[in-house]
Design an enzyme around this catalytic site. Structure first.
Site, PDB file in Angstrom:
ATOM      1  N   SER A 103       0.842  -1.196   0.000  1.00  0.00           N
ATOM      2  CA  SER A 103       0.000   0.000   0.000  1.00  0.00           C
ATOM      3  C   SER A 103       0.874   1.243   0.000  1.00  0.00           C
ATOM      4  O   SER A 103       2.004   1.229   0.513  1.00  0.00           O
ATOM      5  CB  SER A 103      -0.893   0.010   1.245  1.00  0.00           C
ATOM      6  OG  SER A 103      -1.488   1.280   1.449  1.00  0.00           O
ATOM      7  N   TYR A 131      -1.256   0.104  10.676  1.00  0.00           N
ATOM      8  CA  TYR A 131      -1.373  -0.383   9.303  1.00  0.00           C
ATOM      9  C   TYR A 131      -0.158   0.026   8.470  1.00  0.00           C
ATOM     10  O   TYR A 131       0.442  -0.804   7.778  1.00  0.00           O
ATOM     11  CB  TYR A 131      -2.646   0.166   8.664  1.00  0.00           C
ATOM     12  CG  TYR A 131      -2.839  -0.263   7.219  1.00  0.00           C
ATOM     13  CD1 TYR A 131      -3.359  -1.520   6.914  1.00  0.00           C
ATOM     14  CD2 TYR A 131      -2.507   0.587   6.170  1.00  0.00           C
ATOM     15  CE1 TYR A 131      -3.540  -1.922   5.593  1.00  0.00           C
ATOM     16  CE2 TYR A 131      -2.682   0.203   4.854  1.00  0.00           C
ATOM     17  CZ  TYR A 131      -3.199  -1.050   4.568  1.00  0.00           C
ATOM     18  OH  TYR A 131      -3.361  -1.443   3.261  1.00  0.00           O
TER      19      TYR A 131
END
Length: 269
Positions: A103, A131
């Site tokens: 990501s 995250y």
């Protein structure tokens, strides 16, 4: 054969021989059981795509049965263990690839190998911090494993950012935020479009050529691809190999594999 326009997504419906096996990334014992069951088949594995992940936005901090922060376990530690345990199968399937779905949040990642749970007080926990840190950790691991896999092994490790894909990741957010996200989602990728770059990294020959070129140059970071199927840069944080090595050693300690254990799993060229 019909030519497909660049950027166009085409649906193909094929009769697939599929087998489903249980795997719970929130349990390292489940990962070990899955890997043992797969290895017992003695079959080749040509592509491993580590796609499963979580981003528990607005949810409180949670820990797995292994006492690891859930983002770090599901997004990084469990897939790392799975990848290492499946190296013998990947070797049998050589040429083979490991594709780790990453990501752009890795650009915001900050990582302390001694505080992967974000409990020591150095950094305050938030789902964003957890995250982004897990995605940065994934690049560190992928890069070191790619370096350890000798060119003759025929195995490559690639990271890919599929872009902003409209999924149900927002299900834990307030209704107002969900409504805004759904509006923005009109401009994001569908799940089918989001899979395009992942499948490209899993199948296209030029991905291997690019990975070999990086190795020849001595570049320490693994191949990283964008949502438009093009090589892309990682953050400068992701190029810190000293920190990557510290994380590798900490990860080996967490998953219970010694240096000798890992060396035995690596293919002999």
């Amino acid at each position: 054969m019909h030519e497909i326009e660049p950027g166009k997504v085409v649906e193909f419906f094929l009769a697939l021989d599929m087998k489903v096996m249980e795997l719970n990334l929130l349990s390292l014992s489940s990962v070990r059981a899955f890997a043992a069951a797969w290895e017992a088949r003695k079959e080749p594995l040509h592509v491993l795509i580590n796609n499963a992940g979580i981003f528990s936005m607005s949810a409180p901090q949670k820990f797995s049965e292994d006492e690891l922060e859930e983002h770090m376990q599901v997004n990084y530690v469990a897939p790392a263990l799975l990848t290492l345990l499946l190296l013998p199968s990947l070797s049998r399937g050589s040429p083979a690839r490991v594709v780790n779905v990453n990501s752009d949040m890795q650009w915001f990642g900050v990582l302390d190998p001694d505080d992967l749970n974000l409990t020591c007080g150095k950094r305050k926990y938030s789902s964003v911090a957890a995250y982004s840190g897990s995605k940065l950790a994934q690049i560190y691991f992928s890069s070191l494993l790619e370096c350890k896999l000798r060119s003759g092994s025929g195995i490559h490790v690639i990271c890919v950012n599929p872009g902003i894909v409209k999924t149900n990741v927002i299900r834990t957010l307030p209704k107002v935020v969900q409504a805004i996200y759904n509006f923005i989602g009109c401009f994001s990728l569908s799940s089918l479009e989001g899979a395009r770059s992942v499948l490209f990294c899993a199948t296209d020959p030029q991905v291997v050529q690019y990975a070999d070129a990086l190795k020849a140059k001595g570049w320490p970071v693994c191949s990283y691809y964008s949502s438009i199927c093009k090589p892309n840069d990682t953050s400068k944080h992701a190029q810190n190999m000293n920190l990557a090595l510290r994380l590798w050693e900490k990860t080996a300690e967490i998953i219970g594999l010694s240096t000798e254990d890992i060396e035995k799993l690596l293919p002999i060229c």
